[in-house]
Design a protein around this motif. Sequence first.
Motif, short mmCIF file in Angstrom:
data_model
loop_
_atom_site.label_atom_id
_atom_site.label_comp_id
_atom_site.label_asym_id
_atom_site.label_seq_id
_atom_site.Cartn_x
_atom_site.Cartn_y
_atom_site.Cartn_z
N GLN A 152 -1.95 -6.33 1.78
CA GLN A 152 -2.20 -5.36 0.72
C GLN A 152 -0.98 -5.20 -0.18
O GLN A 152 -1.11 -5.08 -1.41
CB GLN A 152 -2.57 -4.00 1.33
N GLU A 153 0.22 -5.22 0.40
CA GLU A 153 1.45 -5.09 -0.40
C GLU A 153 1.58 -6.26 -1.38
O GLU A 153 2.01 -6.09 -2.52
CB GLU A 153 2.67 -5.02 0.51
N ILE A 154 1.21 -7.45 -0.91
CA ILE A 154 1.27 -8.63 -1.78
C ILE A 154 0.27 -8.49 -2.92
O ILE A 154 0.56 -8.78 -4.08
CB ILE A 154 1.00 -9.92 -0.97
N ARG A 155 -0.94 -8.03 -2.59
CA ARG A 155 -1.96 -7.82 -3.62
C ARG A 155 -1.50 -6.78 -4.64
O ARG A 155 -1.73 -6.89 -5.84
CB ARG A 155 -3.27 -7.36 -2.98
N ASP A 156 -0.82 -5.73 -4.13
CA ASP A 156 -0.44 -4.61 -5.00
C ASP A 156 0.70 -4.96 -5.95
O ASP A 156 0.98 -4.20 -6.88
CB ASP A 156 -0.02 -3.41 -4.14
N LEU A 157 1.38 -6.10 -5.72
CA LEU A 157 2.49 -6.48 -6.60
C LEU A 157 2.02 -6.65 -8.04
O LEU A 157 2.78 -6.44 -8.99
CB LEU A 157 3.12 -7.79 -6.10
N SER A 158 0.77 -7.01 -8.21
CA SER A 158 0.23 -7.22 -9.56
C SER A 158 -0.06 -5.91 -10.26
O SER A 158 -0.28 -5.88 -11.47
CB SER A 158 -1.06 -8.05 -9.48
N GLY A 159 -0.06 -4.80 -9.49
CA GLY A 159 -0.41 -3.51 -10.07
C GLY A 159 -1.91 -3.26 -10.09
O GLY A 159 -2.36 -2.16 -10.44
N ALA A 160 -2.69 -4.27 -9.73
CA ALA A 160 -4.15 -4.11 -9.73
C ALA A 160 -4.58 -3.22 -8.57
O ALA A 160 -3.94 -3.19 -7.52
CB ALA A 160 -4.82 -5.48 -9.62
#
Length: 286
Positions: free
Chosen positions: A80-88
């Motif tokens: 989830q942290e990796i996904r959240d790096l995009s700000g999406a």
Amino acid sequence: MDTELLKSFLTLVRLNSFTLAAKELDITQPALSKRLKRLELIIGANLIDRDGSHLALTQAGELLKLKAPQIIGDINSSIQEIRDLSGAITGQLSIATSHYLGLHYFPAYLEQFIDQFSEVDLHLDFIDSGQAYQQVLSGDIELALVTFPHELDKRINHIPIWQEQMQIACHQDHPIASEANPLKALVNYDAILPPARTFPRELFEHNLKELGVKVGRVKTANYLEVIAKLVTSKMGWTILPTEVIQSPLIALNSKSTTKRQMGIIHRQNKSLSNAARALIKMLQSN
């Protein structure tokens, strides 16, 4: 590691039955056995000894039982942290809610959240506040909507969203209503309260103690809506939100017993996903 293997193992341990575990996981028993064997190959040790119909964890199985929830949580959090790096605002968001909040307060926010953040895979579980509290502490769920306990755990961040005035209530034709001092007479009549050792029960008992009210025989019901119906049927007295006390129910104390706080909780030391932050922001803004 495939988290589905760990989840299957934990389900099997919890239910202590291949039949029940396979049914809950919606797979066949042979498929579940294959998952267990694959996990044992990865771990390099037997996890479960079968003794007829009885399942016994090996030493390795006992250790994995303790470690698996944290492993799953760490993997999911990292993804989830990796996904959240995009700000999406995407990914999975697991939350729990008490039945009362889930039925009376949350639906409007839920519809708004789903409409606004359609790419979030939202998992919602209806459980009592005490269970939700423990699941947040263990890391099984990210957020929970609960009635706050009387004593707040410092490991949990409590964000108040709603507040209710509470009063002692009974049916207008119940004998209590005719008592000269109804609060002192409550001990002589049945009380209808939430089950023992639940957050609402502990809060109610604290409130009654502050009022100097002694409680006699107690009948229990799990949900506030059920308690209100039983009181409406003249089965006893209880504590209810002021808005719920409508004819034929009456309040026995002119002033509110207390204000109970309800809201959203999460672990203090846990990094929240973008989806969790969005939901908290939505609840606070409304």
